[in-house]
Design a protein around this motif. Structure first.
Motif, PDB file in Angstrom:
ATOM      1  N   UNK A 104       0.824  -1.205   0.000  1.00  0.00           N
ATOM      2  CA  UNK A 104       0.000   0.000   0.000  1.00  0.00           C
ATOM      3  C   UNK A 104       0.863   1.262   0.000  1.00  0.00           C
ATOM      4  N   UNK A 105       0.254   2.361  -0.448  1.00  0.00           N
ATOM      5  CA  UNK A 105       0.887   3.679  -0.398  1.00  0.00           C
ATOM      6  C   UNK A 105      -0.224   4.702  -0.191  1.00  0.00           C
ATOM      7  N   UNK A 106       0.014   5.671   0.696  1.00  0.00           N
ATOM      8  CA  UNK A 106      -1.023   6.636   1.039  1.00  0.00           C
ATOM      9  C   UNK A 106      -0.905   7.955   0.277  1.00  0.00           C
ATOM     10  N   UNK A 107       0.028   8.030  -0.667  1.00  0.00           N
ATOM     11  CA  UNK A 107       0.077   9.182  -1.570  1.00  0.00           C
ATOM     12  C   UNK A 107       0.771   8.764  -2.862  1.00  0.00           C
ATOM     13  N   UNK A 108       0.646   9.597  -3.885  1.00  0.00           N
ATOM     14  CA  UNK A 108       1.173   9.244  -5.193  1.00  0.00           C
ATOM     15  C   UNK A 108       2.685   9.156  -5.248  1.00  0.00           C
ATOM     16  N   UNK A 109       3.367   9.990  -4.466  1.00  0.00           N
ATOM     17  CA  UNK A 109       4.832   9.975  -4.475  1.00  0.00           C
ATOM     18  C   UNK A 109       5.361   8.628  -3.987  1.00  0.00           C
ATOM     19  N   UNK A 110       4.852   8.189  -2.836  1.00  0.00           N
ATOM     20  CA  UNK A 110       5.260   6.889  -2.295  1.00  0.00           C
ATOM     21  C   UNK A 110       4.793   5.773  -3.230  1.00  0.00           C
ATOM     22  N   UNK A 111       3.630   5.978  -3.852  1.00  0.00           N
ATOM     23  CA  UNK A 111       3.110   4.983  -4.778  1.00  0.00           C
ATOM     24  C   UNK A 111       4.056   4.700  -5.934  1.00  0.00           C
ATOM     25  N   UNK A 112       4.633   5.751  -6.511  1.00  0.00           N
ATOM     26  CA  UNK A 112       5.585   5.564  -7.610  1.00  0.00           C
ATOM     27  C   UNK A 112       6.819   4.792  -7.154  1.00  0.00           C
ATOM     28  N   UNK A 113       7.275   5.082  -5.948  1.00  0.00           N
ATOM     29  CA  UNK A 113       8.431   4.362  -5.404  1.00  0.00           C
ATOM     30  C   UNK A 113       8.093   2.884  -5.227  1.00  0.00           C
ATOM     31  N   UNK A 114       6.891   2.615  -4.700  1.00  0.00           N
ATOM     32  CA  UNK A 114       6.482   1.225  -4.469  1.00  0.00           C
ATOM     33  C   UNK A 114       6.309   0.466  -5.786  1.00  0.00           C
ATOM     34  N   UNK A 115       5.872   1.146  -6.822  1.00  0.00           N
ATOM     35  CA  UNK A 115       5.744   0.485  -8.127  1.00  0.00           C
ATOM     36  C   UNK A 115       7.110  -0.021  -8.581  1.00  0.00           C
ATOM     37  N   UNK A 116       8.146   0.793  -8.346  1.00  0.00           N
ATOM     38  CA  UNK A 116       9.490   0.400  -8.745  1.00  0.00           C
ATOM     39  C   UNK A 116      10.069  -0.721  -7.909  1.00  0.00           C
ATOM     40  N   UNK A 117       9.760  -0.727  -6.606  1.00  0.00           N
ATOM     41  CA  UNK A 117      10.359  -1.733  -5.716  1.00  0.00           C
ATOM     42  C   UNK A 117       9.534  -3.011  -5.623  1.00  0.00           C
TER      43      UNK A 117
END
Length: 201
Positions: A104-117
């Motif tokens: 999960x990610x609670x904002x778009x910035x963290x979301x992009x990082x999680x997509x990569x990892x």
């Protein structure tokens, strides 16, 4: 009989978790991590149980443990990007019951990082979020994959109650797999999953 290929020793769990083996034994003793004893008295932990424990504890799944997949080998990783924490927790619990590996990610910035990892094959994406909104995430993601063919593009299911025609126009520019209107039911989530995962009942 249990499949020995899916069994782990406390030492293996400790190494993957980055903790001392005594910590793993305490998890078992406290009932946090289920294990069974071999005739010789040694503990063994099933991989699915270890995955459940990691998810329940909010710990990342080690790459060495492998992907969650269906019988055909299809990846079953889903990333939820939404600033509504209550909704994220509800969806996470529901999707884990369906057998998916969830981050999960609670904002778009963290979301992009999680997509990569995390490298999900499906992303549930909210539109109105802090730092980076859903449109900005889509724009960054599609630009990144267009410039680097080695980066796999996940399926995207947009979650939005947005009625602004300009936002609707921007969304139409991206090849998203589905759009779920907020507020939505878990049944609606399941219907969207069926369009991507053939094994979802």
């Amino acid at each position: 009989m249990k499949n020995s290929n899916n069994l782990m020793t406390p030492g293996q769990v400790a190494k993957m978790s980055g903790v001392h083996i005594n910590v793993v034994k305490k998890w078992i003793a406290d009932g946090l991590l289920s294990a069974f004893r071999l005739p010789a008295g040694h503990f063994r932990i099933e991989q699915d149980e270890y995955r459940r424990f990691l998810s329940a504890s909010g710990m990342p799944t080690p790459e060495a443990l492998g992907d969650s997949a269906d019988d055909s080998g299809q990846c079953r990783r889903i990333l939820l990007i939404d600033d509504d924490q209550a909704q994220v927790e509800l969806m996470k619990a529901f999707l884990e019951q369906q057998g998916f590996s969830i981050e999960t990610a609670l904002d778009g910035y963290v979301g992009l990082i999680r997509i990569g990892s995390f490298r999900p094959d499906l992303v549930f994406l909210d539109i109105n979020m802090p730092r980076l909104d859903g449109i900005e995430v889509l724009d960054a993601l599609f630009k990144q994959t267009a410039s680097d063919s080695q980066i796999p593009l996940p399926n995207i299911i947009v979650m939005s109650g947005e009625q602004d025609p300009e936002v609707q126009q921007k969304l139409s520019e991206y090849p998203v797999a589905d759009l779920i209107r907020k507020p939505f039911s878990l049944g609606g989530v399941l219907d969207s999953l069926k369009s991507i995962y053939s094994e979802v009942a």
